[in-house]
Enzyme design. Sequence first.
Site, PDB file in Angstrom:
ATOM      1  N   ASP A 196     -31.258 -11.895 -18.874  1.00  0.00           N
ATOM      2  CA  ASP A 196     -31.177 -11.646 -20.317  1.00  0.00           C
ATOM      3  C   ASP A 196     -30.035 -12.462 -20.903  1.00  0.00           C
ATOM      4  OD1 ASP A 196     -31.010 -10.212 -22.976  1.00  0.00           O
ATOM      5  OD2 ASP A 196     -32.445  -8.905 -21.954  1.00  0.00           O
ATOM      6  N   ASP A 219     -30.313 -18.165 -21.285  1.00  0.00           N
ATOM      7  CA  ASP A 219     -30.699 -18.484 -22.653  1.00  0.00           C
ATOM      8  C   ASP A 219     -32.029 -19.221 -22.578  1.00  0.00           C
ATOM      9  OD1 ASP A 219     -31.086 -19.368 -25.218  1.00  0.00           O
ATOM     10  OD2 ASP A 219     -29.196 -20.466 -25.380  1.00  0.00           O
ATOM     11  N   ASN A 225     -41.029 -11.625 -20.118  1.00  0.00           N
ATOM     12  CA  ASN A 225     -41.012 -10.564 -21.121  1.00  0.00           C
ATOM     13  C   ASN A 225     -40.156 -10.890 -22.341  1.00  0.00           C
ATOM     14  OD1 ASN A 225     -40.985  -7.594 -22.099  1.00  0.00           O
ATOM     15  ND2 ASN A 225     -38.833  -8.026 -21.694  1.00  0.00           N
ATOM     16  N   SER A 267     -48.973  -9.897 -27.213  1.00  0.00           N
ATOM     17  CA  SER A 267     -48.903  -8.788 -28.156  1.00  0.00           C
ATOM     18  C   SER A 267     -50.257  -8.601 -28.802  1.00  0.00           C
ATOM     19  CB  SER A 267     -47.863  -9.068 -29.243  1.00  0.00           C
ATOM     20  OG  SER A 267     -47.959  -8.120 -30.289  1.00  0.00           O
ATOM     21  N   TYR A 271     -43.875 -14.546 -35.122  1.00  0.00           N
ATOM     22  CA  TYR A 271     -44.030 -13.772 -33.889  1.00  0.00           C
ATOM     23  C   TYR A 271     -45.495 -13.711 -33.465  1.00  0.00           C
ATOM     24  CZ  TYR A 271     -43.967  -9.773 -30.704  1.00  0.00           C
ATOM     25  OH  TYR A 271     -44.127  -8.945 -29.626  1.00  0.00           O
ATOM     26  N   LYS A 287     -47.175 -15.283 -29.992  1.00  0.00           N
ATOM     27  CA  LYS A 287     -47.863 -14.489 -28.974  1.00  0.00           C
ATOM     28  C   LYS A 287     -49.297 -14.968 -28.779  1.00  0.00           C
ATOM     29  CE  LYS A 287     -44.490 -11.914 -27.709  1.00  0.00           C
ATOM     30  NZ  LYS A 287     -43.930 -12.043 -26.348  1.00  0.00           N
TER      31      LYS A 287
END
Length: 260
Positions: free
Chosen positions: A47, A73, A100, A154, A167, A171
């Site tokens: 992360d 990153d 993820n 998503s 976004y 996805k």
Amino acid sequence: MGAMLDSSTIGNLLRGRRILVTGAARGLGYEFAVALCQAGAQVAMADILADTLKQAVESLQARGFPVHGIEVDLGDKASVEQCAARAVELLGGLDGLVNNAAITNSGGRTAHQLEVEVWDKVMQVNVRGTWLMSVACHAALKASGRGAIVNLASDTALWGAPNLMAYVASKGAVTAMTRSLAREFGADNITVNAIAPGLTLVEATEYVPEARHRLYHDQRAIHREQVPEDVSGSVLFALSDLARFVTGQLLPVNGGFVMN
């Protein structure tokens, strides 16, 4: 609430597997790390949120889970490559990758209001980061002989959530990339699949208006809120030998949500 995953339901499904999870400091990524450990895997949690990641790793280590933390990153190619190499070093190889990590940044903006800089950053992390991490982990996954990649898409890309265009577009790109990578990596016995969660109760969705939560609740075949554990089982399946001949697929996990 959803049925919780525990050792009695997932047992040794991934015993001895070595898995890298990005965006694992909190939210779905953290829950995936927990479920993977419960299923017997060794996990590298990556992360960009260094302090939050440290706390997450320490909390799981305190429970006796074999986890490691790696700061990364996804917007930086060198950082991605270093993360993959470090995961292989810490785990002694790599059997699975869960892409993820993602950002939204465009919530509430219409297509006319969306700034180019925001669009570029979302695409840099969500799409380019997923591509770069998959490529960076390829050699280790090939060496495993049973490598598996799970990309987080998503269900917004299936019905086109408004005022979230960057976004949603990212996805959709992840879904298309999944199919392409599956074709390229299949010869190396690596499966590549995508999971498309619906609106899930995690920190990242706290900004979502109550009306959107009600919409999902009412339009689901299963009328309740979606929790992280509802998604974890599908990720475990896609990483396991149960899915060795499943690749290039998108699995919506949203309680049967449909738009009328």
